[in-house]
Design a protein around this motif. Structure first.
Motif, PDB file in Angstrom:
ATOM      1  N   SER A 111       0.854  -1.412  -0.122  1.00 49.35           N
ATOM      2  CA  SER A 111      -0.024   0.147   0.130  1.00 49.35           C
ATOM      3  C   SER A 111       1.011   1.264   0.048  1.00 49.35           C
ATOM      4  O   SER A 111       0.563   2.317   0.600  1.00 49.35           O
ATOM      5  CB  SER A 111      -0.964   0.004   1.225  1.00 49.35           C
ATOM      6  OG  SER A 111      -1.786  -1.012   1.247  1.00 49.35           O
ATOM      7  N   HIS A 112       2.154   1.140  -0.433  1.00 50.46           N
ATOM      8  CA  HIS A 112       3.000   2.212  -0.532  1.00 50.46           C
ATOM      9  C   HIS A 112       4.032   2.042  -1.570  1.00 50.46           C
ATOM     10  O   HIS A 112       4.512   0.880  -1.738  1.00 50.46           O
ATOM     11  CB  HIS A 112       3.716   2.252   0.919  1.00 50.46           C
ATOM     12  CG  HIS A 112       4.493   0.878   1.294  1.00 50.46           C
ATOM     13  ND1 HIS A 112       5.872   0.627   0.946  1.00 50.46           N
ATOM     14  CD2 HIS A 112       3.990  -0.261   1.802  1.00 50.46           C
ATOM     15  CE1 HIS A 112       6.073  -0.448   1.444  1.00 50.46           C
ATOM     16  NE2 HIS A 112       5.162  -1.138   1.942  1.00 50.46           N
ATOM     17  N   PRO A 113       4.680   2.933  -1.997  1.00 48.63           N
ATOM     18  CA  PRO A 113       5.792   2.817  -3.094  1.00 48.63           C
ATOM     19  C   PRO A 113       7.068   2.210  -2.007  1.00 48.63           C
ATOM     20  O   PRO A 113       6.999   2.210  -0.808  1.00 48.63           O
ATOM     21  CB  PRO A 113       6.228   4.284  -3.409  1.00 48.63           C
ATOM     22  CG  PRO A 113       5.413   5.170  -2.507  1.00 48.63           C
ATOM     23  CD  PRO A 113       4.350   4.481  -1.765  1.00 48.63           C
ATOM     24  N   ILE A 114       7.981   1.766  -2.773  1.00 49.42           N
ATOM     25  CA  ILE A 114       9.224   1.175  -2.130  1.00 49.42           C
ATOM     26  C   ILE A 114       9.970   2.504  -1.606  1.00 49.42           C
ATOM     27  O   ILE A 114      10.185   3.433  -2.143  1.00 49.42           O
ATOM     28  CB  ILE A 114      10.094   0.494  -3.179  1.00 49.42           C
ATOM     29  CG1 ILE A 114       9.334  -0.797  -3.577  1.00 49.42           C
ATOM     30  CG2 ILE A 114      11.424   0.035  -2.457  1.00 49.42           C
ATOM     31  CD1 ILE A 114      10.068  -1.340  -4.890  1.00 49.42           C
ATOM     32  N   ALA A 115      10.493   2.285  -0.420  1.00 52.71           N
ATOM     33  CA  ALA A 115      11.296   3.227   0.494  1.00 52.71           C
ATOM     34  C   ALA A 115      12.564   3.532  -0.217  1.00 52.71           C
ATOM     35  O   ALA A 115      13.131   2.855  -0.885  1.00 52.71           O
ATOM     36  CB  ALA A 115      11.553   2.735   1.966  1.00 52.71           C
ATOM     37  N   ASN A 116      12.755   4.766  -0.038  1.00 56.84           N
ATOM     38  CA  ASN A 116      14.284   5.530  -0.562  1.00 56.84           C
ATOM     39  C   ASN A 116      14.341   5.541  -2.248  1.00 56.84           C
ATOM     40  O   ASN A 116      15.296   5.420  -2.861  1.00 56.84           O
ATOM     41  CB  ASN A 116      15.347   4.799  -0.150  1.00 56.84           C
ATOM     42  CG  ASN A 116      15.549   4.652   1.534  1.00 56.84           C
ATOM     43  OD1 ASN A 116      15.248   5.493   1.938  1.00 56.84           O
ATOM     44  ND2 ASN A 116      15.800   3.386   2.096  1.00 56.84           N
ATOM     45  N   THR A 117      13.143   5.572  -2.778  1.00 60.42           N
ATOM     46  CA  THR A 117      13.004   5.824  -4.557  1.00 60.42           C
ATOM     47  C   THR A 117      12.405   7.150  -4.640  1.00 60.42           C
ATOM     48  O   THR A 117      12.055   7.289  -5.963  1.00 60.42           O
ATOM     49  CB  THR A 117      12.168   4.677  -4.950  1.00 60.42           C
ATOM     50  OG1 THR A 117      10.858   4.567  -4.437  1.00 60.42           O
ATOM     51  CG2 THR A 117      12.736   3.242  -4.828  1.00 60.42           C
ATOM     52  N   GLY A 118      12.248   7.972  -3.795  1.00 60.64           N
ATOM     53  CA  GLY A 118      11.349   9.265  -3.845  1.00 60.64           C
ATOM     54  C   GLY A 118       9.801   8.987  -4.487  1.00 60.64           C
ATOM     55  O   GLY A 118       9.428   9.480  -5.095  1.00 60.64           O
ATOM     56  N   ASP A 119       9.382   7.970  -3.845  1.00 61.14           N
ATOM     57  CA  ASP A 119       7.824   7.583  -4.098  1.00 61.14           C
ATOM     58  C   ASP A 119       7.306   7.521  -5.391  1.00 61.14           C
ATOM     59  O   ASP A 119       6.302   7.958  -5.743  1.00 61.14           O
ATOM     60  CB  ASP A 119       7.192   8.612  -3.206  1.00 61.14           C
ATOM     61  CG  ASP A 119       7.130   8.816  -1.978  1.00 61.14           C
ATOM     62  OD1 ASP A 119       7.847   7.763  -1.216  1.00 61.14           O
ATOM     63  OD2 ASP A 119       6.818   9.783  -0.896  1.00 61.14           O
ATOM     64  N   ILE A 120       8.532   7.160  -6.099  1.00 64.38           N
ATOM     65  CA  ILE A 120       7.985   6.725  -7.773  1.00 64.38           C
ATOM     66  C   ILE A 120       6.952   5.670  -7.698  1.00 64.38           C
ATOM     67  O   ILE A 120       6.989   4.789  -7.158  1.00 64.38           O
ATOM     68  CB  ILE A 120       9.091   6.789  -8.533  1.00 64.38           C
ATOM     69  CG1 ILE A 120      10.086   5.511  -8.046  1.00 64.38           C
ATOM     70  CG2 ILE A 120       9.733   8.018  -8.825  1.00 64.38           C
ATOM     71  CD1 ILE A 120      11.110   5.232  -8.848  1.00 64.38           C
ATOM     72  N   ASN A 121       6.045   5.547  -8.762  1.00 61.52           N
ATOM     73  CA  ASN A 121       5.129   4.644  -8.724  1.00 61.52           C
ATOM     74  C   ASN A 121       5.709   3.360  -9.606  1.00 61.52           C
ATOM     75  O   ASN A 121       4.798   2.418 -10.104  1.00 61.52           O
ATOM     76  CB  ASN A 121       3.735   5.066  -9.308  1.00 61.52           C
ATOM     77  CG  ASN A 121       3.878   5.690 -10.733  1.00 61.52           C
ATOM     78  OD1 ASN A 121       4.787   5.222 -11.567  1.00 61.52           O
ATOM     79  ND2 ASN A 121       3.069   6.650 -10.905  1.00 61.52           N
ATOM     80  N   SER A 122       7.123   3.462 -10.131  1.00 64.97           N
ATOM     81  CA  SER A 122       7.435   2.063 -10.664  1.00 64.97           C
ATOM     82  C   SER A 122       8.892   2.242 -10.899  1.00 64.97           C
ATOM     83  O   SER A 122       9.549   3.154 -10.829  1.00 64.97           O
ATOM     84  CB  SER A 122       7.031   1.998 -12.403  1.00 64.97           C
ATOM     85  OG  SER A 122       7.301   3.218 -12.953  1.00 64.97           O
ATOM     86  N   CYS A 123       9.488   0.952 -10.525  1.00 71.11           N
ATOM     87  CA  CYS A 123      10.877   0.865 -10.467  1.00 71.11           C
ATOM     88  C   CYS A 123      11.461  -0.487 -10.796  1.00 71.11           C
ATOM     89  O   CYS A 123      10.799  -1.333 -10.854  1.00 71.11           O
ATOM     90  CB  CYS A 123      11.519   1.480  -9.307  1.00 71.11           C
ATOM     91  SG  CYS A 123      11.310   0.677  -7.886  1.00 71.11           S
ATOM     92  N   GLN A 124      13.003  -0.539 -11.008  1.00 73.72           N
ATOM     93  CA  GLN A 124      13.455  -1.927 -10.996  1.00 73.72           C
ATOM     94  C   GLN A 124      14.523  -1.739  -9.883  1.00 73.72           C
ATOM     95  O   GLN A 124      15.174  -0.662 -10.042  1.00 73.72           O
ATOM     96  CB  GLN A 124      14.119  -2.165 -12.394  1.00 73.72           C
ATOM     97  CG  GLN A 124      14.783  -3.526 -12.422  1.00 73.72           C
ATOM     98  CD  GLN A 124      15.736  -3.643 -13.524  1.00 73.72           C
ATOM     99  OE1 GLN A 124      16.719  -2.507 -13.628  1.00 73.72           O
ATOM    100  NE2 GLN A 124      15.863  -4.736 -14.307  1.00 73.72           N
TER     101      GLN A 124
END
Length: 447
Positions: A305-318
């Motif tokens: 229910s949250h973006p991944i920590a330490n990614t700047g709250d972006i909604n997609s990443c690898q």
């Protein structure tokens, strides 16, 4: 059904669908069957969410906090597309792009000593990155400039390097790059899964890093793309393509038998009838006696229910966790997508961690990735056997795809497609030739 086809394809996984599309574009008469009632086989996207719970034998139904079940499209095998990679070129050639909408993945990260850092892939990012000290940054920047300018046909750009003899290890030494920089360059830029590449000729690694940089240059945030509504859209796009060229698709078709005479395939028997063919393409599950198990992959689908920590709250990443960082032989991958891609309910994120299994406790192996995702609302764990063909099809004309690996991109799948194409036709897959064929068929509309 007693008809003659050039090619029969069994299973609607991505590899099978792309080959079916390419063979149709080449003017072959294709029949495509799947014993499942849905497209995608191993690489399906599951919707609604209730079906995912059933598939993983979880008791009960999803809680109300998960929103509407039909807002979910969850990939069983998560992968991103390299913007300049082979799959995007295949999609463009075959025009399947007209059925799909893509979004750029917002960031690519690498794991070092328990933390994640953005992957520096341009000179500017290299100089700003907290992954390296000041002097290392300068050396890495020089290395990136060397790669960008490297041209096999122009000895002046090679600085004395022989692309087919000099190893990649020697190139890293030439620029005095340390172990951690080597880790993220080899695993997050060149996307190798192990360190075997270090002692091979450097040209393939140089080309892989160039592909990453060129893909990144197209959209700026990351080199990766992902289709709205999930990867299940890809096989369906190729199915439509095949239909345009007169290919026939049948879902829900039980396959009774692959008919072989004198060691060569002559047809497929389904519900008592035989469809005849000259060549057969299928995934390993249809011909277990011609495939062997080559390993296992663990994949854990996590709903957050949250973006991944330490990614700047972006909604997609690898995120790539290089094997050296966690004392393993294979990297661990995480890819995250979200409601922004029409694959999850509003405010929800799907993160999928995967790696090649090395021990008897696969869930322990993937823990470093899961630790980055906490708190996790719901987990779905799968451990899949990986198969490769033992029959290369030379005599039998049965061409078997490989199971999908743990990587989070499609380059290895495309290598498999090109390999099967080469064995079927006796010639290399030629992007330029396919592009000309497309022009003949679509005329100027292809632009």
């Amino acid at each position: 059904m007693n008809e003659e086809y050039d090619v029969i394809v069994l299973g609607t996984g991505l590899t099978e669908c792309i080959l079916s599309g390419i063979m149709s574009v080449k003017g072959k008469k294709v029949l495509h069957m799947d014993r499942n009632s849905y497209y995608g086989a191993e690489s399906a996207s599951i919707t609604p969410l209730e079906d995912l719970y059933k598939r993983f034998n979880l008791p009960g139904t999803p809680p109300d906090s998960m929103g509407k079940g039909r807002d979910w499209n969850v990939d069983l095998i998560p992968k991103f597309l390299m913007a300049n990679g082979q799959l995007v070129r295949m999609l463009l050639i075959t025009q399947v792009t007209r059925y799909l909408d893509f979004k750029v993945i917002e960031g690519s990260y690498v794991y070092k000593a328990g933390k994640i850092y953005k992957v520096p892939s341009t000179e500017t990012e290299a100089l700003a990155s907290s992954l390296m000290g000041l002097f290392e940054k300068r050396r890495f920047r020089k290395f990136l400039i060397f790669i960008a300018n490297f041209d096999e046909n122009d000895p002046k750009t090679m600085e004395g390097v022989d692309p087919n003899k000099t190893t990649m290890r020697a190139i890293f030494q030439k620029f005095s790059l340390g172990q951690e920089v080597i880790d993220f360059t080899g695993h997050s830029l060149a996307l190798y899964r192990t360190d075997d590449y270090l002692d091979l000729p450097c040209i393939e690694t140089i080309n892989r890093i160039k592909l990453y940089s060129e893909s990144l240059a197209r959209y700026g945030k990351s080199p990766y793309l992902y289709p709205l509504y999930g990867l299940g859209e890809l096989p369906q796009g190729f199915a439509r393509l095949s239909a345009i060229y007169g290919g026939t698709y049948m879902l829900n078709k039980p396959i009774d038998e692959i008919v072989v005479e004198n060691g060569k395939v002559v047809g497929v028997k389904s519900e008592g009838e035989i469809a005849r063919c000259k060549q057969l393409i299928c995934d390993p599950s249809y011909v277990m006696d011609r495939s062997s198990k080559v390993g296992q992959v663990i994949r854990v689908i996590c709903i957050l229910s949250h973006p991944i920590a330490n990614t700047g709250d972006i909604n997609s990443c690898q995120i790539i966790i290089p094997q050296n960082q966690v004392n393993r032989k294979h990297d661990i991958y995480v890819c995250m997508i979200s409601f922004a891609h029409n694959v999850a309910a509003q405010g929800k994120y799907i993160a999928i961690a995967s790696t090649t299994v090395e021990t008897n406790s696969p869930e322990k192996e993937i823990k470093p990735a899961l630790d980055l995702l906490e708190p996790i609302e719901q987990k779905f764990v799968s451990i899949s056997d990986q198969y490769a063909p033992t029959d290369m099809g030379t005599d039998s004309q049965i061409f078997i795809s490989r199971s999908y690996d743990a990587t989070t991109h499609f380059e290895t799948t495309c290598d498999d497609i090109k390999d099967i194409y080469r064995r079927m036709t006796g010639s290399d897959f030629d992007f330029a030739e396919m592009e000309r064929k497309k022009q003949d068929i679509f005329g100027d509309a292809a632009e």
